[in-house]
Design a protein around this motif. Sequence first.
Motif, PDB file in Angstrom:
ATOM      1  N   MET A  93       0.823  -1.210   0.000  1.00 37.49           N
ATOM      2  CA  MET A  93       0.000   0.000   0.000  1.00 37.49           C
ATOM      3  C   MET A  93       0.862   1.267   0.000  1.00 37.49           C
ATOM      4  SD  MET A  93      -3.158  -0.830  -0.365  1.00 37.49           S
ATOM      5  CE  MET A  93      -2.469  -2.057  -1.482  1.00 37.49           C
ATOM      6  N   PHE A  94       1.997   1.224   0.674  1.00 39.99           N
ATOM      7  CA  PHE A  94       2.912   2.368   0.598  1.00 39.99           C
ATOM      8  C   PHE A  94       3.391   2.553  -0.843  1.00 39.99           C
ATOM      9  CE2 PHE A  94       4.520   4.458   4.545  1.00 39.99           C
ATOM     10  CZ  PHE A  94       3.585   3.935   5.423  1.00 39.99           C
ATOM     11  N   ARG A  95       3.673   1.446  -1.517  1.00 41.48           N
ATOM     12  CA  ARG A  95       4.116   1.539  -2.906  1.00 41.48           C
ATOM     13  C   ARG A  95       2.986   2.092  -3.775  1.00 41.48           C
ATOM     14  NH1 ARG A  95       3.736  -0.683  -7.553  1.00 41.48           N
ATOM     15  NH2 ARG A  95       2.136  -2.129  -6.841  1.00 41.48           N
ATOM     16  N   GLU A  96       1.808   1.523  -3.612  1.00 45.29           N
ATOM     17  CA  GLU A  96       0.692   1.897  -4.478  1.00 45.29           C
ATOM     18  C   GLU A  96       0.232   3.343  -4.257  1.00 45.29           C
ATOM     19  OE1 GLU A  96      -2.341  -1.123  -4.810  1.00 45.29           O
ATOM     20  OE2 GLU A  96      -3.862   0.438  -5.060  1.00 45.29           O
ATOM     21  N   HIS A  97       0.269   3.790  -3.020  1.00 48.69           N
ATOM     22  CA  HIS A  97      -0.243   5.133  -2.717  1.00 48.69           C
ATOM     23  C   HIS A  97       0.881   6.174  -2.598  1.00 48.69           C
ATOM     24  CE1 HIS A  97      -4.461   3.948  -2.193  1.00 48.69           C
ATOM     25  NE2 HIS A  97      -3.943   2.799  -1.759  1.00 48.69           N
ATOM     26  N   HIS A  98       2.048   5.815  -3.065  1.00 47.39           N
ATOM     27  CA  HIS A  98       3.189   6.754  -3.078  1.00 47.39           C
ATOM     28  C   HIS A  98       3.454   7.297  -1.676  1.00 47.39           C
ATOM     29  CE1 HIS A  98       2.824   6.440  -7.389  1.00 47.39           C
ATOM     30  NE2 HIS A  98       1.548   6.758  -7.272  1.00 47.39           N
ATOM     31  N   GLY A  99       3.505   6.391  -0.722  1.00 50.43           N
ATOM     32  CA  GLY A  99       3.737   6.783   0.655  1.00 50.43           C
ATOM     33  C   GLY A  99       5.203   7.006   0.976  1.00 50.43           C
ATOM     34  N   LEU A 100       6.008   7.103  -0.059  1.00 46.70           N
ATOM     35  CA  LEU A 100       7.430   7.357   0.161  1.00 46.70           C
ATOM     36  C   LEU A 100       8.009   8.133  -1.003  1.00 46.70           C
ATOM     37  CD1 LEU A 100       9.565   4.377  -0.915  1.00 46.70           C
ATOM     38  CD2 LEU A 100       7.081   4.137  -0.805  1.00 46.70           C
ATOM     39  N   GLN A 101       9.062   8.856  -0.674  1.00 47.72           N
ATOM     40  CA  GLN A 101       9.832   9.505  -1.742  1.00 47.72           C
ATOM     41  C   GLN A 101      11.274   9.023  -1.637  1.00 47.72           C
ATOM     42  OE1 GLN A 101       8.996  13.740  -2.141  1.00 47.72           O
ATOM     43  NE2 GLN A 101       6.816  13.365  -1.948  1.00 47.72           N
ATOM     44  N   CYS A 102      12.069   9.615  -0.733  1.00 51.16           N
ATOM     45  CA  CYS A 102      13.457   9.119  -0.627  1.00 51.16           C
ATOM     46  C   CYS A 102      13.489   7.745   0.028  1.00 51.16           C
ATOM     47  CB  CYS A 102      14.327  10.106   0.143  1.00 51.16           C
ATOM     48  SG  CYS A 102      14.155  10.014   1.946  1.00 51.16           S
ATOM     49  N   CYS A 137       8.824  12.434   8.564  1.00 57.28           N
ATOM     50  CA  CYS A 137       9.167  12.299   7.152  1.00 57.28           C
ATOM     51  C   CYS A 137       9.493  13.681   6.619  1.00 57.28           C
ATOM     52  CB  CYS A 137       7.998  11.694   6.379  1.00 57.28           C
ATOM     53  SG  CYS A 137       8.317  11.613   4.597  1.00 57.28           S
ATOM     54  N   ARG A 138      10.613  13.789   5.930  1.00 57.76           N
ATOM     55  CA  ARG A 138      11.017  15.094   5.413  1.00 57.76           C
ATOM     56  C   ARG A 138      10.525  15.317   3.985  1.00 57.76           C
ATOM     57  NH1 ARG A 138      17.144  16.004   7.396  1.00 57.76           N
ATOM     58  NH2 ARG A 138      16.987  17.598   5.812  1.00 57.76           N
ATOM     59  N   ILE A 145       1.240   8.944   3.140  1.00 52.90           N
ATOM     60  CA  ILE A 145       1.513   7.938   4.178  1.00 52.90           C
ATOM     61  C   ILE A 145       0.198   7.575   4.874  1.00 52.90           C
ATOM     62  CG2 ILE A 145       2.617   7.591   6.429  1.00 52.90           C
ATOM     63  CD1 ILE A 145       5.012   9.218   5.336  1.00 52.90           C
ATOM     64  N   VAL A 146      -0.570   8.586   5.198  1.00 51.71           N
ATOM     65  CA  VAL A 146      -1.868   8.347   5.851  1.00 51.71           C
ATOM     66  C   VAL A 146      -2.774   7.544   4.918  1.00 51.71           C
ATOM     67  CG1 VAL A 146      -3.920   9.457   6.807  1.00 51.71           C
ATOM     68  CG2 VAL A 146      -1.652  10.392   7.292  1.00 51.71           C
ATOM     69  N   LYS A 147      -2.797   7.926   3.649  1.00 47.89           N
ATOM     70  CA  LYS A 147      -3.597   7.183   2.670  1.00 47.89           C
ATOM     71  C   LYS A 147      -3.185   5.720   2.638  1.00 47.89           C
ATOM     72  CE  LYS A 147      -4.593  10.347  -1.110  1.00 47.89           C
ATOM     73  NZ  LYS A 147      -4.235  10.672  -2.488  1.00 47.89           N
ATOM     74  N   ALA A 148      -1.880   5.491   2.624  1.00 50.18           N
ATOM     75  CA  ALA A 148      -1.370   4.118   2.528  1.00 50.18           C
ATOM     76  C   ALA A 148      -1.779   3.294   3.745  1.00 50.18           C
ATOM     77  CB  ALA A 148       0.153   4.136   2.382  1.00 50.18           C
ATOM     78  N   ILE A 149      -1.780   3.924   4.904  1.00 46.92           N
ATOM     79  CA  ILE A 149      -2.116   3.183   6.122  1.00 46.92           C
ATOM     80  C   ILE A 149      -3.622   2.914   6.177  1.00 46.92           C
ATOM     81  CG2 ILE A 149      -2.104   3.271   8.646  1.00 46.92           C
ATOM     82  CD1 ILE A 149       0.544   4.925   8.356  1.00 46.92           C
ATOM     83  N   LEU A 150      -4.422   3.886   5.785  1.00 48.01           N
ATOM     84  CA  LEU A 150      -5.877   3.647   5.754  1.00 48.01           C
ATOM     85  C   LEU A 150      -6.226   2.579   4.717  1.00 48.01           C
ATOM     86  CD1 LEU A 150      -7.197   7.312   6.148  1.00 48.01           C
ATOM     87  CD2 LEU A 150      -7.354   5.454   7.835  1.00 48.01           C
ATOM     88  N   ALA A 151      -5.530   2.613   3.592  1.00 43.54           N
ATOM     89  CA  ALA A 151      -5.765   1.588   2.567  1.00 43.54           C
ATOM     90  C   ALA A 151      -5.311   0.218   3.073  1.00 43.54           C
ATOM     91  CB  ALA A 151      -5.030   1.958   1.282  1.00 43.54           C
ATOM     92  N   SER A 152      -4.235   0.196   3.833  1.00 39.77           N
ATOM     93  CA  SER A 152      -3.771  -1.066   4.423  1.00 39.77           C
ATOM     94  C   SER A 152      -4.835  -1.623   5.365  1.00 39.77           C
ATOM     95  CB  SER A 152      -2.469  -0.852   5.214  1.00 39.77           C
ATOM     96  OG  SER A 152      -1.447  -0.379   4.393  1.00 39.77           O
ATOM     97  N   ALA A 153      -5.412  -0.743   6.170  1.00 42.85           N
ATOM     98  CA  ALA A 153      -6.458  -1.185   7.096  1.00 42.85           C
ATOM     99  C   ALA A 153      -7.604  -1.809   6.323  1.00 42.85           C
ATOM    100  CB  ALA A 153      -6.952  -0.003   7.937  1.00 42.85           C
TER     101      ALA A 153
END
Length: 176
Positions: A93-102, A137-138, A145-153
């Motif tokens: 979900m982090f990958r799919e919802h772009h929950g990361l940059q660096c 997160c910088r 990130i929030v989107k990814a966690i809610l989607a994970s839930a």
Amino acid sequence: MGKQHYQITVNGETHDILAEPRELLIHTLREQLGIRGPHIGCETSHCGACTVDMNGRSVKSCTVFVAQAAGAEITTVEGLVNPDGSLGVIQEMFREHHGLQCGYCTPGMITRAHRLLQENPTPTEEEVRFGMAGNLCRCTGYQNIVKAILASADMLNGTSSSSEAVGQGKKVEAAE
Ligand code: FES
Ligand code: FES
């Protein structure tokens, strides 16, 4: 005090190690065991990059002495993959919802999110932001990130994606 023998279990594998009691768990993981998912950021308990799960609680491994981790069950981001080695739900979900940059904060974020969802499988957006407040997160501005966690839930609960719901709930400040 000199080096002592300790036994710690990381991602289901038990390791016998020799370390000074004051050695920090983050250094044991990265340097002695070669487990590089947990990152070193501040080393002062502020950033959360070093977050691991220890006996069912999120801990910042830069604040834990190896002596305190002796006999403990530790899970790092590496331990959150599926049994076949594919990305686990939260990782995906982090990958799919772009929950990361660096990606520097990501292992700590995912490990913390794992524990958050264990403790509260159906969090609100506000509860996610509150529960993740110890992880900084910088790059992302937190929204994805929030989107990814809610989607994970939702994935873990077998309900439909709630990513559209982000932003529709009570507005809260960014986790800092
Ligand atoms: Fe542990 Fe920042 S490195 S909290
Ligand atoms: Fe760069 Fe979070 S993605 S610090």
